[in-house]
Write a protein that holds these residues in place. Sequence first.
Motif, PDB file in Angstrom:
ATOM      1  N   ILE A  32      54.017  20.769  53.314  1.00 39.32           N
ATOM      2  CA  ILE A  32      53.482  19.935  54.392  1.00 39.32           C
ATOM      3  C   ILE A  32      52.145  19.390  53.917  1.00 39.32           C
ATOM      4  N   ALA A  33      52.060  18.078  53.781  1.00 36.11           N
ATOM      5  CA  ALA A  33      50.824  17.453  53.316  1.00 36.11           C
ATOM      6  C   ALA A  33      49.682  17.807  54.269  1.00 36.11           C
ATOM      7  N   GLY A  34      48.573  18.228  53.692  1.00 35.44           N
ATOM      8  CA  GLY A  34      47.418  18.602  54.500  1.00 35.44           C
ATOM      9  C   GLY A  34      47.324  20.085  54.785  1.00 35.44           C
ATOM     10  N   LEU A  35      48.403  20.831  54.562  1.00 38.07           N
ATOM     11  CA  LEU A  35      48.384  22.291  54.694  1.00 38.07           C
ATOM     12  C   LEU A  35      48.464  22.908  53.301  1.00 38.07           C
ATOM     13  N   TYR A  36      47.511  23.755  52.989  1.00 35.31           N
ATOM     14  CA  TYR A  36      47.440  24.334  51.656  1.00 35.31           C
ATOM     15  C   TYR A  36      47.365  25.857  51.736  1.00 35.31           C
ATOM     16  N   ARG A  37      47.950  26.512  50.753  1.00 28.06           N
ATOM     17  CA  ARG A  37      47.840  27.960  50.634  1.00 28.06           C
ATOM     18  C   ARG A  37      46.433  28.327  50.168  1.00 28.06           C
ATOM     19  N   ARG A  38      45.900  29.377  50.756  1.00 29.10           N
ATOM     20  CA  ARG A  38      44.557  29.841  50.406  1.00 29.10           C
ATOM     21  C   ARG A  38      44.619  31.296  49.961  1.00 29.10           C
ATOM     22  N   ALA A  39      43.683  31.675  49.118  1.00 27.26           N
ATOM     23  CA  ALA A  39      43.593  33.065  48.668  1.00 27.26           C
ATOM     24  C   ALA A  39      42.683  33.825  49.624  1.00 27.26           C
ATOM     25  N   GLN A  40      43.272  34.623  50.499  1.00 26.25           N
ATOM     26  CA  GLN A  40      42.534  35.554  51.356  1.00 26.25           C
ATOM     27  C   GLN A  40      43.205  36.907  51.166  1.00 26.25           C
ATOM     28  N   THR A  41      42.595  37.756  50.364  1.00 24.79           N
ATOM     29  CA  THR A  41      43.346  38.927  49.918  1.00 24.79           C
ATOM     30  C   THR A  41      42.410  40.071  49.547  1.00 24.79           C
ATOM     31  N   HIS A  42      42.976  41.181  49.075  1.00 28.28           N
ATOM     32  CA  HIS A  42      42.192  42.368  48.699  1.00 28.28           C
ATOM     33  C   HIS A  42      41.689  42.222  47.263  1.00 28.28           C
ATOM     34  N   VAL A  43      40.976  41.137  46.997  1.00 25.89           N
ATOM     35  CA  VAL A  43      40.654  40.836  45.600  1.00 25.89           C
ATOM     36  C   VAL A  43      39.695  41.861  44.999  1.00 25.89           C
ATOM     37  N   LEU A  44      38.799  42.438  45.790  1.00 24.56           N
ATOM     38  CA  LEU A  44      37.856  43.429  45.246  1.00 24.56           C
ATOM     39  C   LEU A  44      38.614  44.636  44.707  1.00 24.56           C
ATOM     40  N   ASN A  45      39.514  45.178  45.518  1.00 22.05           N
ATOM     41  CA  ASN A  45      40.294  46.335  45.073  1.00 22.05           C
ATOM     42  C   ASN A  45      41.275  45.956  43.971  1.00 22.05           C
ATOM     43  N   GLN A  46      41.940  44.809  44.118  1.00 17.26           N
ATOM     44  CA  GLN A  46      42.941  44.412  43.118  1.00 17.26           C
ATOM     45  C   GLN A  46      42.309  44.265  41.738  1.00 17.26           C
ATOM     46  N   LYS A  47      41.213  43.520  41.649  1.00 14.56           N
ATOM     47  CA  LYS A  47      40.599  43.292  40.344  1.00 14.56           C
ATOM     48  C   LYS A  47      39.878  44.546  39.840  1.00 14.56           C
ATOM     49  N   GLY A  48      39.321  45.341  40.774  1.00 20.17           N
ATOM     50  CA  GLY A  48      38.644  46.570  40.368  1.00 20.17           C
ATOM     51  C   GLY A  48      39.609  47.569  39.751  1.00 20.17           C
ATOM     52  N   ILE A  49      40.751  47.769  40.401  1.00 19.65           N
ATOM     53  CA  ILE A  49      41.761  48.700  39.878  1.00 19.65           C
ATOM     54  C   ILE A  49      42.362  48.165  38.579  1.00 19.65           C
ATOM     55  N   ALA A  50      42.563  46.850  38.506  1.00 16.79           N
ATOM     56  CA  ALA A  50      43.095  46.259  37.277  1.00 16.79           C
ATOM     57  C   ALA A  50      42.147  46.503  36.099  1.00 16.79           C
ATOM     58  N   ALA A  51      40.837  46.384  36.351  1.00 17.12           N
ATOM     59  CA  ALA A  51      39.852  46.627  35.286  1.00 17.12           C
ATOM     60  C   ALA A  51      39.852  48.098  34.861  1.00 17.12           C
ATOM     61  N   ILE A  52      39.987  49.008  35.840  1.00 15.42           N
ATOM     62  CA  ILE A  52      40.052  50.448  35.522  1.00 15.42           C
ATOM     63  C   ILE A  52      41.276  50.740  34.664  1.00 15.42           C
ATOM     64  N   HIS A  53      42.412  50.150  35.040  1.00 11.84           N
ATOM     65  CA  HIS A  53      43.640  50.390  34.274  1.00 11.84           C
ATOM     66  C   HIS A  53      43.502  49.855  32.847  1.00 11.84           C
ATOM     67  N   ALA A  54      42.945  48.665  32.713  1.00 16.82           N
ATOM     68  CA  ALA A  54      42.778  48.085  31.382  1.00 16.82           C
ATOM     69  C   ALA A  54      41.900  48.978  30.503  1.00 16.82           C
ATOM     70  N   LYS A  55      40.826  49.497  31.084  1.00 17.29           N
ATOM     71  CA  LYS A  55      39.911  50.345  30.321  1.00 17.29           C
ATOM     72  C   LYS A  55      40.613  51.625  29.866  1.00 17.29           C
ATOM     73  N   LYS A  56      41.480  52.181  30.725  1.00 18.75           N
ATOM     74  CA  LYS A  56      42.226  53.380  30.341  1.00 18.75           C
ATOM     75  C   LYS A  56      43.130  53.118  29.142  1.00 18.75           C
ATOM     76  N   LEU A  57      43.599  51.872  29.034  1.00 17.33           N
ATOM     77  CA  LEU A  57      44.456  51.507  27.914  1.00 17.33           C
ATOM     78  C   LEU A  57      43.653  51.121  26.671  1.00 17.33           C
ATOM     79  N   GLY A  58      42.323  51.065  26.821  1.00 13.16           N
ATOM     80  CA  GLY A  58      41.488  50.617  25.717  1.00 13.16           C
ATOM     81  C   GLY A  58      41.560  49.112  25.519  1.00 13.16           C
ATOM     82  N   LYS A  59      41.898  48.400  26.596  1.00 13.38           N
ATOM     83  CA  LYS A  59      42.013  46.946  26.522  1.00 13.38           C
ATOM     84  C   LYS A  59      41.093  46.303  27.546  1.00 13.38           C
ATOM     85  N   ARG A  60      41.011  44.978  27.487  1.00 12.42           N
ATOM     86  CA  ARG A  60      40.266  44.224  28.485  1.00 12.42           C
ATOM     87  C   ARG A  60      41.224  43.738  29.566  1.00 12.42           C
TER      88      ARG A  60
END
Length: 241
Positions: A32-60
């Motif tokens: 629908i023109a004029g209606l757009y999807r927006r990012a409203q999400t648990h980004v703090l937890n999502q990116k924080g946990i992703a960074a912790i997991h990467a570090k456990k693997l010895g990766k970025r």
Amino acid sequence: AYELGCEYRKPMYTVNPTNVDELWDYARLTGIAGLYRRAQTHVLNQKGIAAIHAKKLGKRYEDLNLIVIHMGGGVSVGAHDHGKVVDVNNILDGEGCFSPERSGTVPVGDLVKMCFSGKYTQQEIYKKICGNGGFNGYLHTNDAREVGKLAETDALAKQVWDAFFYQIAKDAGAMAAVLHGKVDQIILTGGIAYNPFTAQTLTDYLGWIAPVTTYPGEDELLALCQGALRVMTGEEEAKQY
């Protein structure tokens, strides 16, 4: 942050607030023109946990493709492409799987009819989407532990409980397609991840895509701290807005 920085004369950082938006531009279109999807999400937890997991693997974090599933009062399923959340459902405005308090995606035509039925105010409709949706709407509780127990003896609760994980898995499958099937890890997080049934069920659904790892809880204060430390130690560069 600005006020604290002025008072203590120290640098202050905000870390991954809910409106961080890294979506691919074509992921914003809705049909629908004029209606757009927006990012409203648990980004703090999502990116924080992703960074912790990467570090456990010895990766970025920036070296990995991940699907991160946060399960709390709302449920967000994000596709992380080399350090950016390129697609994720909007947890506030009725998108994706339903959750303990939120409706997720609903049939739009039927929702329009409900809006114009004269039975509900705008506030009442929105409360059905965010607040009284999901578990609350069906079972009058937002406590996933209670719903899990009810599901052992109550037919409606069992159907709702099964549908909850089914919809999460379906959204995760869509995010695997977003990442062209190149998924290094599927990460489960949030309060509902404490339930062993959660990991077992979603691994049964999604284990063929990538290994499934659970980091229960939110750890958002830790994510705030670690985000600031990455900047202060030079591991990451602060963005200016």
